[in-house]
Design a protein around this motif. Structure first.
Motif: not given
Length: 614
Positions: A220-228, A483-487
């Protein structure tokens, strides 16, 4: 006369060293094991193509073909079975050789076989989170560059929602199981069953080196969408070695209930098991009520965890047979000290190997001493090979403190600091696929001298005076729950789709007795409109995975901003969800009623006392 004197002096020196540095023998032993793994990795990289985890799998399949590889419910697969099935899959997918392929599939043997097949074709595999939906799903295919998406029958409805968008990106969708034909999705079941069991030629992956991307794993990232995050073959090996460092041997049986799309489940779990050549008891998902019964049934000796898993196990009702199992080792990350102690009390003498690291990071720690609550130790050899530091951090500005010379200031021993690791040949930072902006944000420049560059972990770590490291907190716009990252930006954007919400500030707050932080949103309502709890609940349920949905809502007249127009979170986080700390209206998600209801002092007391669980 001289020899006894020298012997006495030597023993005295050794005794002094032991008293002054009690963990020196363990530090040296661990350093030697790490250096040996480095030499092994260099040897693997000298081959063409490089010796990958796929080659290790093939090696085990040749030497021990009848050894049980995967147990999944009533299904049993040996290493030979997995090799043959993955060969059929690879031959059916032959025209995808060398491509980037997205895998959107839940935990199952077919997940493992498909990855093995794609590896045999020289493909880079993007591991998609099965909870993502709508534009996040499309984005994950786009940023990885995948032109093929392989999915399971149960996830077809999610794919159908975005099929037109996937077609615009020229992404073809394949299904390798199930009998139904779905318009726009190619079912390869028949082609796979008729395909050859001969191994594809090694020439299909002749181009692969240790620096080649093996996987894309999403964070998860600060862009609001997942980062690969780019995971090279070298990184796969380094994560796989965790089991070897923990003392896992070929006779062990590991229990994996973490999702395989995560680095914990896939790298530390599955690929680590392949490196050791052991049996994997694979579960579709974690179940606290079934966990120990499964371990007893399958004679499991090694379990994998994240902090939440251990807490859930400790929260189950105590049973007389809690200590009747074969588990000797628990490998993972994120366990709190109090949970660690309770786990040992409940379930006996299990060696807990706590680790620290990030999917995209270039630094990791390993608790080889068993110190409860610690993520590892400061080691001179480790720091020499992989330079890192703990920097003074300004929580208000959310950036490292710099001195008058413009360079960063190190935290003092015993003081919490921001962990950063130098980017260099031995510790590269590969970044995020097709996302130079977010990649650059993780690079911290001019740290100790002009022109140097460090990876910013975003984690606050405490190094005590004995050299033990303790995780303190996570900074930035991401917090961890279930257990999950939340952006937070992604959640905010979803909330802003509701017409009665003018502005949203999402953050995580601590809850007594729970690991991580639960989501909370401060909302500024649109003029003339009221908060609609039922509409908000339905909206979140449709567009956000369960772990990302804010459980608490705070209604404010106006959201507070900094001078640079950044939302202020620090005070909100400190005040939490206590009705006595604010005059703002507070709401809590009530899942039974499928709405948000006012958060009263009685509800707050029940949560903080542990009578109500989130």
């Amino acid at each position: 006369m001289l020899c006894p004197l020298l012997l006495g002096l030597l023993l005295s020196a050794l005794l002094f060293l032991y008293i002054r540095f009690p963990f020196l023998p363990q530090d040296c032993a661990f350093a030697l094991r790490t250096l040996n793994l480095g030499r092994l990795l260099a040897r693997f990289g000298s081959r063409s193509p490089c010796f990958s985890t796929l080659d290790r799998f093939a090696e085990v399949a040749r030497k021990h073909p009848d050894k049980l590889f995967i147990v999944f419910g009533d299904e049993r697969y040996t290493y030979r079975d997995a090799d043959r099935i993955s060969n059929r899959l690879a031959n059916a997918l032959r025209d995808r050789s060398g491509q980037i392929v997205a895998l959107f599939h839940g935990n199952a043997p077919m997940y493992v076989f498909t990855w093995l097949a794609l590896a045999k074709l020289g493909c880079t595999v993007a591991l998609l989170n099965t909870n993502i939906r709508s534009r996040s799903l499309v984005h994950c295919c786009e940023c990885s560059g995948a032109k093929t998406l392989i999915t399971a029958a149960e996830l077809v409805p999610a794919v159908l929602e975005v099929l037109p968008s996937l077609r615009q990106q020229q992404v073809s969708v394949l299904m390798l199981s199930g009998e139904a034909e779905t318009h726009g999705i190619i079912n390869l079941t028949n082609q796979v069953s008729c395909a050859s069991e001969e191994a594809p030629p090694i020439s299909l992956r002749q181009h692969i080196t240790m620096k080649s991307p093996a996987l894309y794993i999403y964070t998860s990232g600060t862009t609001g969408l997942p980062k690969a995050a780019v995971v090279t073959h070298e990184k796969v090996w380094m994560m796989s070695f965790l089991q070897r460092l923990s003392g896992v041997c070929s006779s062990d049986i590991i229990y994996i209930c973490l999702p395989l799309y995560h680095s914990a489940g896939f790298l530390a779990g599955l690929s680590g098991a392949i490196e050791r050549g052991i049996t994997v008891v694979l579960k579709s998902k974690f179940s606290a009520s079934r966990f120990w019964d499964d371990c007893r049934e399958h004679n499991v000796t090694v379990i994998q965890y994240i902090g939440e898993v251990m807490r859930y196990l400790c929260n189950t009702p105590e049973r007389e047979n809690d200590r009747q199992h074969s588990v000797r080792l628990a490998l993972g990350n994120g366990i709190r000290a109090e949970t660690w102690r309770e786990f040992l009390r409940r379930f006996g003498d299990v060696r807990v190997c706590e680790c620290y690291g990030a999917t995209e990071g270039n630094i990791g720690f390993f608790n080889y001493t068993g110190k409860i609550g610690s993520i590892g130790r400061v080691s001179a050899i480790h720091k020499l090979l992989f330079p890192y530091a703990f920097l003074k951090f300004d929580p208000e500005k959310e950036e490292p403190v710099r001195g008058s010379d413009g360079l960063c200031v190190e935290a003092a021993p015993g003081e919490t600091g921001l962990l950063v690791a130098k980017i260099h040949k031995l510790a590269p930072f590969e970044g995020y696929a097709k996302n130079s902006t977010q990649t650059e944000k993780k690079r911290l420049r001019d740290v100790f001298q002009r022109g140097d560059m460090y990876f910013n972990t975003g984690d606050l770590i405490l190094a005590d005076r004995q050299g033990f490291l303790f995780f303190q907190d996570r900074i930035g716009d991401t917090f961890r729950w279930k257990g999950e990252n939340v952006a937070t930006t992604e959640v905010s954007e979803i909330l802003l789709m509701l017409d009665f919400i003018e502005a949203a500030n999402v953050y995580g707050v601590t809850v007594p007795g729970h690991e991580g932080r639960v989501g909370m949103a401060a909302l500024q309502l649109t003029d003339g409109m009221e908060f609609d709890g039922s509409a908000a609940y339905e909206h979140m349920k449709n567009l956000l995975p369960a772990y990302a949905r804010p459980r608490f809502i705070r209604i404010q007249e106006e959201l507070r901003l900094t001078g640079t127009f950044k939302q202020v979170k620090v005070q909100l986080v400190q005040e939490g969800f206590d009705p006595n700390s604010t005059r703002d209206r507070l709401f809590i998600m009530e899942e039974n009623q499928q709405t948000f209801v006012p958060l009263t002092e009685e509800i707050f007391s029940a949560i903080t006392a542990g009578r109500t669980r989130l």
